[in-house]
Scaffold this motif. Structure first.
Motif, PDB file in Angstrom:
ATOM      1  N   VAL A 196       0.814  -1.211   0.000  1.00  0.00           N
ATOM      2  CA  VAL A 196       0.000   0.000   0.000  1.00  0.00           C
ATOM      3  C   VAL A 196       0.848   1.262   0.000  1.00  0.00           C
ATOM      4  O   VAL A 196       0.365   2.349  -0.359  1.00  0.00           O
ATOM      5  CB  VAL A 196      -0.951  -0.001   1.211  1.00  0.00           C
ATOM      6  CG1 VAL A 196      -0.177   0.236   2.504  1.00  0.00           C
ATOM      7  CG2 VAL A 196      -2.047   1.035   1.052  1.00  0.00           C
ATOM      8  N   VAL A 197       2.120   1.164   0.366  1.00  0.00           N
ATOM      9  CA  VAL A 197       2.989   2.343   0.383  1.00  0.00           C
ATOM     10  C   VAL A 197       3.021   3.003  -0.997  1.00  0.00           C
ATOM     11  O   VAL A 197       3.057   4.227  -1.116  1.00  0.00           O
ATOM     12  CB  VAL A 197       4.418   1.969   0.826  1.00  0.00           C
ATOM     13  CG1 VAL A 197       5.330   3.195   0.789  1.00  0.00           C
ATOM     14  CG2 VAL A 197       4.402   1.370   2.225  1.00  0.00           C
ATOM     15  N   GLY A 198       2.988   2.183  -2.029  1.00  0.00           N
ATOM     16  CA  GLY A 198       3.022   2.710  -3.388  1.00  0.00           C
ATOM     17  C   GLY A 198       1.761   3.428  -3.805  1.00  0.00           C
ATOM     18  O   GLY A 198       1.730   4.076  -4.857  1.00  0.00           O
ATOM     19  N   GLU A 199       0.714   3.353  -2.986  1.00  0.00           N
ATOM     20  CA  GLU A 199      -0.559   4.007  -3.301  1.00  0.00           C
ATOM     21  C   GLU A 199      -0.712   5.364  -2.611  1.00  0.00           C
ATOM     22  O   GLU A 199      -1.705   6.057  -2.824  1.00  0.00           O
ATOM     23  CB  GLU A 199      -1.730   3.105  -2.882  1.00  0.00           C
ATOM     24  CG  GLU A 199      -1.730   1.738  -3.547  1.00  0.00           C
ATOM     25  CD  GLU A 199      -2.816   0.840  -2.983  1.00  0.00           C
ATOM     26  OE1 GLU A 199      -3.713   1.373  -2.283  1.00  0.00           O
ATOM     27  OE2 GLU A 199      -2.776  -0.374  -3.239  1.00  0.00           O
ATOM     28  N   LEU A 200       0.255   5.747  -1.796  1.00  0.00           N
ATOM     29  CA  LEU A 200       0.125   6.955  -0.994  1.00  0.00           C
ATOM     30  C   LEU A 200       0.682   8.166  -1.733  1.00  0.00           C
ATOM     31  O   LEU A 200       1.865   8.222  -2.053  1.00  0.00           O
ATOM     32  CB  LEU A 200       0.845   6.776   0.345  1.00  0.00           C
ATOM     33  CG  LEU A 200       0.332   5.616   1.198  1.00  0.00           C
ATOM     34  CD1 LEU A 200       1.101   5.539   2.506  1.00  0.00           C
ATOM     35  CD2 LEU A 200      -1.169   5.747   1.462  1.00  0.00           C
ATOM     36  N   ILE A 201      -0.202   9.133  -2.010  1.00  0.00           N
ATOM     37  CA  ILE A 201       0.210  10.329  -2.732  1.00  0.00           C
ATOM     38  C   ILE A 201       1.008  11.256  -1.827  1.00  0.00           C
ATOM     39  O   ILE A 201       0.952  11.153  -0.604  1.00  0.00           O
ATOM     40  CB  ILE A 201      -0.997  11.063  -3.332  1.00  0.00           C
ATOM     41  CG1 ILE A 201      -2.057  11.355  -2.261  1.00  0.00           C
ATOM     42  CG2 ILE A 201      -1.596  10.250  -4.470  1.00  0.00           C
ATOM     43  CD1 ILE A 201      -3.275  12.105  -2.777  1.00  0.00           C
ATOM     44  N   GLY A 202       1.752  12.172  -2.456  1.00  0.00           N
ATOM     45  CA  GLY A 202       2.689  13.009  -1.714  1.00  0.00           C
ATOM     46  C   GLY A 202       2.173  14.367  -1.309  1.00  0.00           C
ATOM     47  O   GLY A 202       1.330  14.493  -0.424  1.00  0.00           O
ATOM     48  N   SER A 203       2.643  15.424  -1.968  1.00  0.00           N
ATOM     49  CA  SER A 203       2.387  16.789  -1.515  1.00  0.00           C
ATOM     50  C   SER A 203       1.346  17.505  -2.355  1.00  0.00           C
ATOM     51  O   SER A 203       1.067  17.126  -3.495  1.00  0.00           O
ATOM     52  CB  SER A 203       3.696  17.586  -1.533  1.00  0.00           C
ATOM     53  OG  SER A 203       4.271  17.558  -2.830  1.00  0.00           O
ATOM     54  N   SER A 204       0.802  18.580  -1.796  1.00  0.00           N
ATOM     55  CA  SER A 204      -0.280  19.312  -2.454  1.00  0.00           C
ATOM     56  C   SER A 204      -0.259  20.779  -2.080  1.00  0.00           C
ATOM     57  O   SER A 204       0.444  21.195  -1.152  1.00  0.00           O
ATOM     58  CB  SER A 204      -1.633  18.712  -2.059  1.00  0.00           C
ATOM     59  OG  SER A 204      -1.875  18.952  -0.672  1.00  0.00           O
ATOM     60  N   LEU A 205      -1.082  21.555  -2.788  1.00  0.00           N
ATOM     61  CA  LEU A 205      -1.365  22.931  -2.408  1.00  0.00           C
ATOM     62  C   LEU A 205      -2.581  22.904  -1.496  1.00  0.00           C
ATOM     63  O   LEU A 205      -3.595  22.273  -1.817  1.00  0.00           O
ATOM     64  CB  LEU A 205      -1.653  23.782  -3.639  1.00  0.00           C
ATOM     65  CG  LEU A 205      -1.993  25.256  -3.345  1.00  0.00           C
ATOM     66  CD1 LEU A 205      -0.757  26.001  -2.865  1.00  0.00           C
ATOM     67  CD2 LEU A 205      -2.585  25.929  -4.571  1.00  0.00           C
ATOM     68  N   GLN A 206      -2.489  23.609  -0.371  1.00  0.00           N
ATOM     69  CA  GLN A 206      -3.525  23.532   0.657  1.00  0.00           C
ATOM     70  C   GLN A 206      -3.942  24.928   1.113  1.00  0.00           C
ATOM     71  O   GLN A 206      -3.190  25.888   0.951  1.00  0.00           O
ATOM     72  CB  GLN A 206      -2.985  22.741   1.862  1.00  0.00           C
ATOM     73  CG  GLN A 206      -2.446  21.381   1.484  1.00  0.00           C
ATOM     74  CD  GLN A 206      -1.571  20.769   2.552  1.00  0.00           C
ATOM     75  OE1 GLN A 206      -1.384  21.341   3.625  1.00  0.00           O
ATOM     76  NE2 GLN A 206      -1.030  19.594   2.261  1.00  0.00           N
ATOM     77  N   ALA A 207      -5.131  25.020   1.673  1.00  0.00           N
ATOM     78  CA  ALA A 207      -5.611  26.301   2.207  1.00  0.00           C
ATOM     79  C   ALA A 207      -6.765  26.059   3.160  1.00  0.00           C
ATOM     80  O   ALA A 207      -7.423  25.015   3.129  1.00  0.00           O
ATOM     81  CB  ALA A 207      -6.058  27.225   1.083  1.00  0.00           C
ATOM     82  N   LEU A 208      -7.008  27.031   3.998  1.00  0.00           N
ATOM     83  CA  LEU A 208      -8.232  27.037   4.796  1.00  0.00           C
ATOM     84  C   LEU A 208      -9.412  27.246   3.852  1.00  0.00           C
ATOM     85  O   LEU A 208      -9.331  28.025   2.887  1.00  0.00           O
ATOM     86  CB  LEU A 208      -8.194  28.169   5.815  1.00  0.00           C
ATOM     87  CG  LEU A 208      -7.225  28.019   6.994  1.00  0.00           C
ATOM     88  CD1 LEU A 208      -7.074  29.345   7.712  1.00  0.00           C
ATOM     89  CD2 LEU A 208      -7.712  26.943   7.955  1.00  0.00           C
ATOM     90  N   ASN A 209     -10.511  26.583   4.117  1.00  0.00           N
ATOM     91  CA  ASN A 209     -11.699  26.768   3.290  1.00  0.00           C
ATOM     92  C   ASN A 209     -12.169  28.222   3.314  1.00  0.00           C
ATOM     93  O   ASN A 209     -12.671  28.736   2.303  1.00  0.00           O
ATOM     94  CB  ASN A 209     -12.819  25.838   3.758  1.00  0.00           C
ATOM     95  CG  ASN A 209     -12.651  24.428   3.223  1.00  0.00           C
ATOM     96  OD1 ASN A 209     -12.619  24.214   2.020  1.00  0.00           O
ATOM     97  ND2 ASN A 209     -12.528  23.463   4.128  1.00  0.00           N
ATOM     98  N   SER A 210     -11.986  28.883   4.434  1.00  0.00           N
ATOM     99  CA  SER A 210     -12.394  30.285   4.531  1.00  0.00           C
ATOM    100  C   SER A 210     -11.588  31.167   3.577  1.00  0.00           C
ATOM    101  O   SER A 210     -12.119  32.126   3.004  1.00  0.00           O
ATOM    102  CB  SER A 210     -12.247  30.791   5.962  1.00  0.00           C
ATOM    103  OG  SER A 210     -10.915  30.647   6.415  1.00  0.00           O
ATOM    104  N   THR A 211     -10.325  30.841   3.384  1.00  0.00           N
ATOM    105  CA  THR A 211      -9.481  31.599   2.449  1.00  0.00           C
ATOM    106  C   THR A 211      -9.981  31.432   1.022  1.00  0.00           C
ATOM    107  O   THR A 211     -10.055  32.399   0.255  1.00  0.00           O
ATOM    108  CB  THR A 211      -8.021  31.134   2.547  1.00  0.00           C
ATOM    109  OG1 THR A 211      -7.534  31.353   3.876  1.00  0.00           O
ATOM    110  CG2 THR A 211      -7.135  31.872   1.555  1.00  0.00           C
TER     111      THR A 211
END
Length: 343
Positions: free
Chosen positions: A230-245
């Protein structure tokens, strides 16, 4: 067991929050009388840890994708993923680059955070084995009774070490000894001092260990299809924000996503784009040849799309090892209103 959310630098204890407020760049745009462009750019700040996790932001900035979308980007570096995330949560910055899994942990802590677009679809980590033990340790299944270096307890390296060992049938609590070795410079030192037999590291640690010092050799590269189970199924990094933003200015959020998608696609299509950014922002002390080899491996995992199934894989893995007490619905941390832009 509590796992500290980390963006990419793998530090799990946040240092004191910097007291100096980021200085806003001066406004661009010139007088119409001069016959020059008077378009005003919108200032947007991004928190980041200097690592592969956030390099997509630099590509979007360096290649002018943010400016094309009417954005003047300020990328503010922090010493740890925890500090980077805290800056986003408190409004010190507008958006953040971090591990997708961090949004699960923030959600579990009651924060209303979401993922907007993916950077990398693979983890950034690699297991390296001490060169003098390479003949004895050929795979993770050979690690029973061995010492394995991680950055610190509760870090992402701790999690990936535990899950990887679990996937090959070993108990990370009883079959191996997990040893804290700090950041990448500590990884090299721990192998040289024979403090650990195997180290879980990330770039530039992987290259410093296997090519620059030669103190270790690649054992299992989680950035590739070598990742167990399952390690091979785990995605890495992303752009994130508060929903309010996002809700404050959805059109701005959409413009930011478009810029990141352009950056992701540029990296995937041409690894030299990533190499240029790595040389400028992260690995200026490495020879270009080594940077290009890193870029060739890492660029293959850059893509913008995220699915609920991929986030569910993280939820399942965290529940399996006790890093989450209660399951989280993937939709709670995924804003798919921009999904059409991911294509």
């Amino acid at each position: 067991m509590v796992l500290t959310a980390c963006g990419g630098g793998e530090e799990t204890t946040a240092p004191d929050t910097p007291t100096d407020e980021p200085t806003a760049p001066e406004e661009t745009g010139t007088d119409a009388d001069d016959g020059q462009d008077t378009t005003e750019l919108t200032d947007v700040s991004f928190s980041a840890v200097p690592s592969m996790t956030s390099i997509g932001l630099h590509v979007a900035n360096d290649l002018g994708y943010f400016e094309e979308e009417g954005i003047r980007a300020e990328i503010v570096d922090f010493d740890s993923g925890a500090a980077s995330e805290q800056a986003m949560l408190t409004g010190e910055v507008d958006y953040g680059a971090g591990g997708v899994v961090s949004t699960l942990l923030m959600e579990a802590a009651g924060e209303d955070v979401t993922n907007l677009v993916l950077f990398q679809s693979k983890p950034i980590f690699s297991f390296v084995v001490r060169s003098d033990l390479a003949g004895e340790i050929a795979g993770l299944e050979d690690l029973e009774g061995r010492t394995v270096g991680i950055s610190s307890p509760g870090s992402l390296t701790d999690f990936f070490a535990r899950l990887s060992l679990h996937e090959v049938g070993l108990d990370p609590d009883s079959d191996v000894d997990l040893v804290a070795t700090g950041g990448t410079s500590g990884h090299v030192a721990a192998l040289q001092a024979e403090q650990v037999d195997v180290q879980l590291t990330w770039e530039p640690g992987t290259t410093q260990i296997t090519e620059v010092t030669g103190v270790g050799e690649m054992l299992v590269d989680l950035r590739t299809d070598e990742a167990p189970g399952v390690v091979g199924e785990l995605i890495g990094s992303s752009l994130q924000a508060l929903n309010s933003t996002i809700e404050e200015d959805p059109e701005l959020a959409e413009a930011i996503v478009r810029a990141v998608v352009k950056a992701d696609n540029a990296i995937a299509e041409d690894p030299s784009v990533l190499a240029d950014a790595l040389e400028t922002h992260l690995f200026s002390d490495l020879p270009r040849e080594q940077i290009e080899r890193i870029a060739e491996i890492e660029s293959a995992s850059f893509r913008p799309s995220i699915t609920e199934d991929e986030i569910q894989a993280w939820v399942d893995a965290y529940m399996e090892l006790g890093f989450l007490e209660e399951p989280i619905e993937p939709s709670a941390v995924l804003d798919d209103r921009f999904a059409d832009l991911w294509q």
